[in-house]
Design a protein around this motif. Sequence first.
Motif, PDB file in Angstrom:
ATOM      1  N   VAL A 293       0.840  -1.206   0.000  1.00  0.00           N
ATOM      2  CA  VAL A 293       0.000   0.000   0.000  1.00  0.00           C
ATOM      3  C   VAL A 293       0.872   1.251   0.000  1.00  0.00           C
ATOM      4  CG1 VAL A 293      -1.612   1.372   1.380  1.00  0.00           C
ATOM      5  CG2 VAL A 293      -2.003  -1.079   1.080  1.00  0.00           C
ATOM      6  N   LYS A 294       1.890   1.283   0.876  1.00  0.00           N
ATOM      7  CA  LYS A 294       2.762   2.458   0.967  1.00  0.00           C
ATOM      8  C   LYS A 294       3.563   2.654  -0.325  1.00  0.00           C
ATOM      9  CE  LYS A 294       1.935   4.232   4.981  1.00  0.00           C
ATOM     10  NZ  LYS A 294       1.452   5.623   5.116  1.00  0.00           N
ATOM     11  N   LYS A 295       3.955   1.568  -0.951  1.00  0.00           N
ATOM     12  CA  LYS A 295       4.703   1.669  -2.198  1.00  0.00           C
ATOM     13  C   LYS A 295       3.826   2.277  -3.291  1.00  0.00           C
ATOM     14  CE  LYS A 295       7.930  -1.004  -5.035  1.00  0.00           C
ATOM     15  NZ  LYS A 295       8.593  -2.326  -5.194  1.00  0.00           N
ATOM     16  N   ALA A 296       2.561   1.865  -3.313  1.00  0.00           N
ATOM     17  CA  ALA A 296       1.628   2.418  -4.297  1.00  0.00           C
ATOM     18  C   ALA A 296       1.356   3.889  -4.020  1.00  0.00           C
ATOM     19  CB  ALA A 296       0.332   1.623  -4.274  1.00  0.00           C
ATOM     20  N   LEU A 297       1.220   4.242  -2.716  1.00  0.00           N
ATOM     21  CA  LEU A 297       0.947   5.635  -2.353  1.00  0.00           C
ATOM     22  C   LEU A 297       2.116   6.549  -2.691  1.00  0.00           C
ATOM     23  CD1 LEU A 297      -0.813   5.231   1.133  1.00  0.00           C
ATOM     24  CD2 LEU A 297      -1.876   5.771  -1.063  1.00  0.00           C
ATOM     25  N   SER A 298       3.328   5.989  -2.711  1.00  0.00           N
ATOM     26  CA  SER A 298       4.510   6.815  -2.996  1.00  0.00           C
ATOM     27  C   SER A 298       4.495   7.376  -4.416  1.00  0.00           C
ATOM     28  CB  SER A 298       5.789   5.992  -2.779  1.00  0.00           C
ATOM     29  OG  SER A 298       5.915   4.982  -3.765  1.00  0.00           O
ATOM     30  N   LYS A 299       3.640   6.826  -5.263  1.00  0.00           N
ATOM     31  CA  LYS A 299       3.551   7.282  -6.644  1.00  0.00           C
ATOM     32  C   LYS A 299       2.515   8.386  -6.834  1.00  0.00           C
ATOM     33  CE  LYS A 299       4.904   2.684  -8.256  1.00  0.00           C
ATOM     34  NZ  LYS A 299       4.503   1.471  -9.018  1.00  0.00           N
ATOM     35  N   LEU A 300       1.792   8.726  -5.764  1.00  0.00           N
ATOM     36  CA  LEU A 300       0.779   9.775  -5.861  1.00  0.00           C
ATOM     37  C   LEU A 300       1.427  11.138  -6.076  1.00  0.00           C
ATOM     38  CD1 LEU A 300      -1.683   8.785  -2.979  1.00  0.00           C
ATOM     39  CD2 LEU A 300      -2.023   8.474  -5.443  1.00  0.00           C
ATOM     40  N   THR A 301       0.697  12.036  -6.746  1.00  0.00           N
ATOM     41  CA  THR A 301       1.164  13.399  -6.977  1.00  0.00           C
ATOM     42  C   THR A 301       0.429  14.360  -6.048  1.00  0.00           C
ATOM     43  OG1 THR A 301      -0.512  13.865  -8.651  1.00  0.00           O
ATOM     44  CG2 THR A 301       1.543  12.834  -9.397  1.00  0.00           C
ATOM     45  N   TYR A 302       0.923  15.590  -5.983  1.00  0.00           N
ATOM     46  CA  TYR A 302       0.251  16.619  -5.186  1.00  0.00           C
ATOM     47  C   TYR A 302      -1.182  16.824  -5.670  1.00  0.00           C
ATOM     48  CZ  TYR A 302      -0.924  21.272  -3.425  1.00  0.00           C
ATOM     49  OH  TYR A 302      -1.570  22.334  -2.839  1.00  0.00           O
ATOM     50  N   ASN A 392      -6.919   8.004   7.800  1.00  0.00           N
ATOM     51  CA  ASN A 392      -6.006   8.813   8.615  1.00  0.00           C
ATOM     52  C   ASN A 392      -4.530   8.670   8.207  1.00  0.00           C
ATOM     53  OD1 ASN A 392      -5.397   6.364  10.554  1.00  0.00           O
ATOM     54  ND2 ASN A 392      -7.606   6.606  10.579  1.00  0.00           N
ATOM     55  N   PHE A 393      -3.691   8.046   9.063  1.00  0.00           N
ATOM     56  CA  PHE A 393      -2.248   8.001   8.784  1.00  0.00           C
ATOM     57  C   PHE A 393      -1.878   7.031   7.659  1.00  0.00           C
ATOM     58  CE2 PHE A 393      -2.423   9.685  13.107  1.00  0.00           C
ATOM     59  CZ  PHE A 393      -1.549  10.755  13.007  1.00  0.00           C
ATOM     60  N   ASP A 394      -2.835   6.227   7.235  1.00  0.00           N
ATOM     61  CA  ASP A 394      -2.590   5.322   6.115  1.00  0.00           C
ATOM     62  C   ASP A 394      -3.122   5.894   4.799  1.00  0.00           C
ATOM     63  OD1 ASP A 394      -1.362   3.330   7.630  1.00  0.00           O
ATOM     64  OD2 ASP A 394      -3.298   2.496   8.235  1.00  0.00           O
ATOM     65  N   SER A 395      -3.593   7.111   4.831  1.00  0.00           N
ATOM     66  CA  SER A 395      -4.169   7.734   3.637  1.00  0.00           C
ATOM     67  C   SER A 395      -3.083   8.193   2.667  1.00  0.00           C
ATOM     68  CB  SER A 395      -5.023   8.944   4.038  1.00  0.00           C
ATOM     69  OG  SER A 395      -4.209   9.940   4.632  1.00  0.00           O
ATOM     70  N   GLY A 396      -3.487   8.426   1.420  1.00  0.00           N
ATOM     71  CA  GLY A 396      -2.571   8.968   0.425  1.00  0.00           C
ATOM     72  C   GLY A 396      -2.083  10.350   0.822  1.00  0.00           C
ATOM     73  N   PHE A 397      -2.952  11.128   1.469  1.00  0.00           N
ATOM     74  CA  PHE A 397      -2.587  12.470   1.932  1.00  0.00           C
ATOM     75  C   PHE A 397      -1.431  12.388   2.928  1.00  0.00           C
ATOM     76  CE2 PHE A 397      -2.983  16.204   4.614  1.00  0.00           C
ATOM     77  CZ  PHE A 397      -3.281  17.225   3.716  1.00  0.00           C
ATOM     78  N   ALA A 398      -1.572  11.507   3.930  1.00  0.00           N
ATOM     79  CA  ALA A 398      -0.518  11.351   4.943  1.00  0.00           C
ATOM     80  C   ALA A 398       0.756  10.797   4.322  1.00  0.00           C
ATOM     81  CB  ALA A 398      -0.997  10.436   6.068  1.00  0.00           C
TER      82      ALA A 398
END
Length: 444
Positions: A293-302, A392-398
């Motif tokens: 999940v965190k690896k996938a979230l690392s690809k998110l943009t602003y 919360n802390f597991d969100s793409g925003f966080a």
Amino acid sequence: MNKTLFPSLTGETPNHKVKSIQFFKSGENRKTVCTYKLSDASLAIIADGFGHEIILIPNDTIKIASIKEDISNKKPLPWTRSFTFSGPNRYIHSLFDSLAYCTGDVKMDMVNPNGKTIDEYLKVVDDRYADRLKYLDKYCKKYGIPPSISNLVRSEIYSAYVKDITFLQSFQLMSKSSNDLRYLLTPRIDFNKLKTKNFLKTVSALQSIYEYLLYLKTPFKVTDFYDKTRFMNVYDLIKENYNSNLRDDLLTWHMGRFISAGYSSYIDAHMSTYKIDCKDEKSISYIDSLFKVKKALSKLTYKDVISMVVKDLDDKPLVLKDSFNHKPTLIDCWASWCKPCLGEFPFSKQLEEEFKGKINFIYLSFDKSSTAWKAKAKELNIVSNTYHIPDNFDSGFAGYFKINTIPRYILIDSNGDLVSNDAPRPSDPKLKEMFDSLLNSGAY
């Protein structure tokens, strides 16, 4: 009752074998009788708010009457109902409640470092530890508590002491200061005590041990807290000093802590080693899922994260960027349980009034429970521009902003562009300077 120390990490709760459960009803009165198989004295939590901590004794019968907590009691307590115990061991079962009334809840009541120097904070922690031990000795003498029980409670008090001391690390991380505090901690914490049988029974054992290991060999540096050196040092310490289920729990906590901080290539490279070292398949599955999940979230943009959906107090969905209203915006990331967050609200409200109509203030809750968020928001009269962030802390925003601790303040200009992903706190005059600079620039 001898279950893994931190089962909630993998989404489970302890499922201790129940011999029998019986239910009785007589008019308005209801009674439940649960019988457990128990081989040794153990600590347990009876769920009620954050829960009453009690001591379970083999072949013992505990009778508990529950009554609504007296709200006129000004001392904050972690439960919503009071318990009265009866039976031959009633003073053993009420020991932790008595400690909580007199010295604060042992498992949950942390000393707040806000406004204190390190020396002042440590004095409060040292004094409370001494007061708790003194209270325990008097209580045990008065009610004839056997040494086997008093020593178990003594370990729980020590666990709380270790947790209080190591909390300085989290507080420094939140306040962005850097100090190597090992010279203060070494004389206070006996590492050997953290390996005893009684200590490993305590409610906060795993957290206390892990936070201490973070301190033990690696100097504290805010700028590289989640770096490879710290990760490997603590990982090796766990393997060197602990074994079996406890090692699995500590390694899993360690992996989860660093993965939650955001995707890192050194974690990626170490996943195969962890899967060999850890023998618990459920823990491995949890860490593997969290990492993916965190690896996938690392690809998110602003653009992705400000387009996420949040919910207002009426549970209506809203795209986050639509709340910016084409004005410079300060996003206050907070939670109902975060004392430093709550301490900043008076300053936020003062700034919000001073820059009314010019700066947009958004209060973004990181509570797991939307009920807790709604109750606290209404209590503080934060009823407009207040939203709840899913996951919360597991969100793409966080994940995108690397939010591991709160409060965190994110400043955005009137065009929706990022100005600062870690702005000063409202109590810091530098935030007002940033507001003035922003309003005087073309970005406004």
